[in-house]
Design a protein around this motif. Structure first.
Motif, PDB file in Angstrom:
ATOM      1  N   PRO A   1       0.806  -1.217   0.000  1.00 55.28           N
ATOM      2  CA  PRO A   1       0.000   0.000   0.000  1.00 55.28           C
ATOM      3  C   PRO A   1       0.840   1.268   0.000  1.00 55.28           C
ATOM      4  N   GLY A   2       2.091   1.159   0.459  1.00 55.94           N
ATOM      5  CA  GLY A   2       2.981   2.312   0.516  1.00 55.94           C
ATOM      6  C   GLY A   2       4.204   2.114  -0.353  1.00 55.94           C
ATOM      7  N   ASN A   3       5.242   2.894  -0.082  1.00 55.62           N
ATOM      8  CA  ASN A   3       6.443   2.851  -0.907  1.00 55.62           C
ATOM      9  C   ASN A   3       7.312   1.633  -0.652  1.00 55.62           C
ATOM     10  N   ALA A   4       7.255   1.083   0.561  1.00 53.17           N
ATOM     11  CA  ALA A   4       8.096  -0.055   0.906  1.00 53.17           C
ATOM     12  C   ALA A   4       7.440  -0.833   2.029  1.00 53.17           C
ATOM     13  N   GLY A   5       7.829  -2.090   2.157  1.00 50.86           N
ATOM     14  CA  GLY A   5       7.270  -2.908   3.222  1.00 50.86           C
ATOM     15  C   GLY A   5       7.592  -4.370   3.015  1.00 50.86           C
ATOM     16  N   PHE A   6       6.984  -5.213   3.865  1.00 48.76           N
ATOM     17  CA  PHE A   6       7.245  -6.640   3.816  1.00 48.76           C
ATOM     18  C   PHE A   6       6.109  -7.378   3.119  1.00 48.76           C
ATOM     19  N   VAL A   7       6.497  -8.379   2.356  1.00 45.53           N
ATOM     20  CA  VAL A   7       5.561  -9.300   1.712  1.00 45.53           C
ATOM     21  C   VAL A   7       5.872 -10.691   2.244  1.00 45.53           C
ATOM     22  N   SER A   8       4.857 -11.488   2.531  1.00 45.25           N
ATOM     23  CA  SER A   8       5.102 -12.822   3.071  1.00 45.25           C
ATOM     24  C   SER A   8       5.773 -13.708   2.031  1.00 45.25           C
ATOM     25  N   LEU A   9       6.583 -14.631   2.515  1.00 49.51           N
ATOM     26  CA  LEU A   9       7.243 -15.578   1.630  1.00 49.51           C
ATOM     27  C   LEU A   9       6.219 -16.360   0.815  1.00 49.51           C
ATOM     28  N   GLU A  10       5.131 -16.745   1.472  1.00 55.55           N
ATOM     29  CA  GLU A  10       4.089 -17.509   0.782  1.00 55.55           C
ATOM     30  C   GLU A  10       3.504 -16.724  -0.372  1.00 55.55           C
ATOM     31  N   LYS A  11       3.340 -15.417  -0.183  1.00 58.02           N
ATOM     32  CA  LYS A  11       2.784 -14.590  -1.251  1.00 58.02           C
ATOM     33  C   LYS A  11       3.766 -14.473  -2.406  1.00 58.02           C
ATOM     34  N   VAL A  12       5.052 -14.329  -2.103  1.00 62.73           N
ATOM     35  CA  VAL A  12       6.056 -14.261  -3.166  1.00 62.73           C
ATOM     36  C   VAL A  12       6.030 -15.546  -3.986  1.00 62.73           C
ATOM     37  N   ILE A  13       5.964 -16.677  -3.297  1.00 60.71           N
ATOM     38  CA  ILE A  13       5.918 -17.963  -3.998  1.00 60.71           C
ATOM     39  C   ILE A  13       4.701 -18.038  -4.911  1.00 60.71           C
ATOM     40  N   SER A  14       3.549 -17.578  -4.396  1.00 62.87           N
ATOM     41  CA  SER A  14       2.308 -17.677  -5.171  1.00 62.87           C
ATOM     42  C   SER A  14       2.300 -16.760  -6.382  1.00 62.87           C
ATOM     43  N   MET A  15       3.093 -15.686  -6.343  1.00 59.99           N
ATOM     44  CA  MET A  15       3.150 -14.751  -7.472  1.00 59.99           C
ATOM     45  C   MET A  15       4.039 -15.264  -8.604  1.00 59.99           C
ATOM     46  N   LYS A  16       4.751 -16.358  -8.362  1.00 60.12           N
ATOM     47  CA  LYS A  16       5.556 -17.039  -9.373  1.00 60.12           C
ATOM     48  C   LYS A  16       6.508 -16.093 -10.128  1.00 60.12           C
ATOM     49  N   PRO A  17       7.416 -15.465  -9.413  1.00 60.67           N
ATOM     50  CA  PRO A  17       8.363 -14.575 -10.110  1.00 60.67           C
ATOM     51  C   PRO A  17       9.279 -15.352 -11.050  1.00 60.67           C
ATOM     52  N   ASP A  18       9.697 -14.685 -12.110  1.00 56.92           N
ATOM     53  CA  ASP A  18      10.675 -15.259 -13.030  1.00 56.92           C
ATOM     54  C   ASP A  18      12.101 -14.971 -12.572  1.00 56.92           C
ATOM     55  N   VAL A  19      12.267 -13.856 -11.854  1.00 60.02           N
ATOM     56  CA  VAL A  19      13.597 -13.399 -11.447  1.00 60.02           C
ATOM     57  C   VAL A  19      13.548 -12.907 -10.004  1.00 60.02           C
ATOM     58  N   TYR A  20      14.588 -13.210  -9.239  1.00 60.38           N
ATOM     59  CA  TYR A  20      14.725 -12.733  -7.860  1.00 60.38           C
ATOM     60  C   TYR A  20      16.019 -11.930  -7.794  1.00 60.38           C
TER      61      TYR A  20
ATOM     62  N   ASN B   1      14.256 -21.487  -1.003  1.00 62.48           N
ATOM     63  CA  ASN B   1      14.388 -22.500  -2.053  1.00 62.48           C
ATOM     64  C   ASN B   1      13.038 -22.946  -2.620  1.00 62.48           C
ATOM     65  N   GLN B   2      11.956 -22.434  -2.027  1.00 58.46           N
ATOM     66  CA  GLN B   2      10.628 -22.720  -2.577  1.00 58.46           C
ATOM     67  C   GLN B   2      10.247 -21.738  -3.696  1.00 58.46           C
ATOM     68  N   ILE B   3      11.031 -20.672  -3.839  1.00 60.85           N
ATOM     69  CA  ILE B   3      10.750 -19.674  -4.873  1.00 60.85           C
ATOM     70  C   ILE B   3      11.396 -20.142  -6.171  1.00 60.85           C
ATOM     71  N   GLN B   4      10.619 -20.162  -7.236  1.00 63.35           N
ATOM     72  CA  GLN B   4      11.063 -20.794  -8.475  1.00 63.35           C
ATOM     73  C   GLN B   4      12.383 -20.238  -9.013  1.00 63.35           C
ATOM     74  N   PRO B   5      12.579 -18.925  -9.103  1.00 58.40           N
ATOM     75  CA  PRO B   5      13.850 -18.438  -9.646  1.00 58.40           C
ATOM     76  C   PRO B   5      15.062 -18.822  -8.799  1.00 58.40           C
ATOM     77  N   ILE B   6      14.866 -19.016  -7.493  1.00 55.45           N
ATOM     78  CA  ILE B   6      15.966 -19.493  -6.656  1.00 55.45           C
ATOM     79  C   ILE B   6      16.337 -20.913  -7.089  1.00 55.45           C
ATOM     80  N   GLN B   7      15.321 -21.741  -7.315  1.00 60.15           N
ATOM     81  CA  GLN B   7      15.553 -23.109  -7.764  1.00 60.15           C
ATOM     82  C   GLN B   7      16.214 -23.146  -9.136  1.00 60.15           C
ATOM     83  N   ASP B   8      15.793 -22.224 -10.008  1.00 61.29           N
ATOM     84  CA  ASP B   8      16.266 -22.239 -11.401  1.00 61.29           C
ATOM     85  C   ASP B   8      17.585 -21.510 -11.602  1.00 61.29           C
ATOM     86  N   GLY B   9      18.061 -20.834 -10.562  1.00 62.02           N
ATOM     87  CA  GLY B   9      19.302 -20.072 -10.705  1.00 62.02           C
ATOM     88  C   GLY B   9      19.118 -18.684 -11.274  1.00 62.02           C
TER      89      GLY B   9
END
Length: 364
Positions: free
Chosen positions: A239-258, A296-304
């Protein structure tokens, strides 16, 4: 294809520029600022703006500065060491001692007979709320807002040109602005040619907190991700300029790059990019961070597809280098003509009088 533009930049003839005072300028906040004379006694609300002055007052970026909040000393000690060794007078300038959030010591401003305050646009709400802006207006001390963080693509070049006019350094400002725009156009053109918009999670100052996942929204590093064509997860969730996002939410968003940013700090867990570090030192911390519990549950971490970048490119006019690094991370193998490290050395060598020393800006 991106073609080398450095020789073209240096070869372009520059018009003869000179500011005439009184001078009225429109800053990034849209306010009209009138300068009755060339400013000679400047206060920096955010001391990192000394790196902008290094592009303009190249022989001595500190010679107009009478007071500042010395953010390099607090957050980027390697750069501070270079600055003070090159210009020893820097250590004698009054440090108001505040953070970068919008604090200024009015007594200091008055005692130093200040004729210009340079402030970051993001600091305006705090400066207004505390009554600083109103007090400075009553004292007829102009405040010029610049911005490299909230809207970097729109405002970085504009801010340098604005400072160039204000400080009677238009020629120097225009030479850097031309280089900046060329590199930005090349990045944006390449990004538009890609088939897919990569989804990105970026973790600023990785390792500063024990757990994932601190991030930026549309501003800061999030803004730079968006600038080069990425879909920034923080922009969609915060909601603001910066903050924390849960690990589970990051995983669910399926990022291509970390991507993780960092700089050398007393906290040994932070990625130690910058001057005076070795690739091995960066590698050790980088591997520890990417192997934190749960990552290691985040896809780009697994994929390098995990990368590191020097943190201090998001809040000053050298942010074009941060954009280049991110673009290469997002479009692996597609932007081989981009050379961020070479471009950084070009900035230091040809647009400033800073020492051109070895520096590590990214990993791997």
């Amino acid at each position: 294809m991106i073609r080398p533009l450095l020789a073209l930049t240096l070869a372009m003839p520059l018009a003869s520029f000179a500011s005439t005072y009184p001078l009225t300028l429109t800053d990034v906040d849209g306010q009209k600022v009138t300068l009755t004379h060339e400013p000679q006694r400047v206060v920096l609300q955010d001391g990192r703006d000394i790196l902008a002055l290094a592009l303009l007052d190249r022989q001595s970026p500190f010679h107009r500065v009478v007071a500042w909040n010395n953010m390099p000393k607090k957050q980027d000690i390697q750069s501070w060491d270079l600055l003070r060794k090159t210009w020893p007078e820097a250590e004698k300038i009054t440090d108001m001692g505040f953070s970068d959030q919008g604090e200024i010591n009015l007594e200091t401003v008055l005692s130093k007979k200040t004729d210009l305050v340079i402030a970051q646009w993001r600091a305006k709400p705090a400066l207004k709320q505390t009554g600083v802006l109103a007090a400075l207006a009553k004292l007829n001390i102009p405040v010029l807002f610049v911005d490299y963080e909230l809207e970097p693509v729109k405002n970085t070049k504009k801010s340098i040109e604005l400072l160039g006019k204000a400080l009677n350094k238009e020629k120097e400002a225009q030479s850097y602005a031309t280089f900046y725009q060329e590199r930005l156009d090349a990045i944006l053109s390449a990004a538009k040619s890609m088939d897919k918009t990569p989804t990105v999670f970026i973790e600023p100052i990785a390792g500063n907190t024990e757990n994932c996942c601190f991030t930026h929204s549309h501003n800061g590093w999030g803004g730079l991700v968006e600038a080069v064509g990425g879909r920034n997860i923080g922009s969609e969730l915060l909601p603001g300029n910066a903050g924390f996002v849960s690990l589970e939410k990051v995983i669910s968003m399926k990022p291509d790059v970390y991507i993780m940013s960092g700089s050398r700090r007393p906290n040994v867990n932070v990625l130690p990019f910058g001057y005076g570090v070795t690739p091995q030192q960066v590698s050790v911390v980088f591997n520890k961070l990417k192997n934190r519990q749960g990552l290691n549950q985040i896809q780009p971490i697994q994929d390098g597809n995990v990368y590191g970048v020097y943190h201090h490119f998001y809040n000053h006019p050298y942010n074009i280098i941060g954009m280049e690094i991110i673009a290469k991370d997002l479009y692996q193998g597609k932007l081989n003509n981009l050379d961020p490290l070479n471009d950084y050395h070009h900035i230091i060598r040809d647009f400033t009088k800073l020492p051109d020393e070895n520096i590590i800006l990214s990993y791997p």
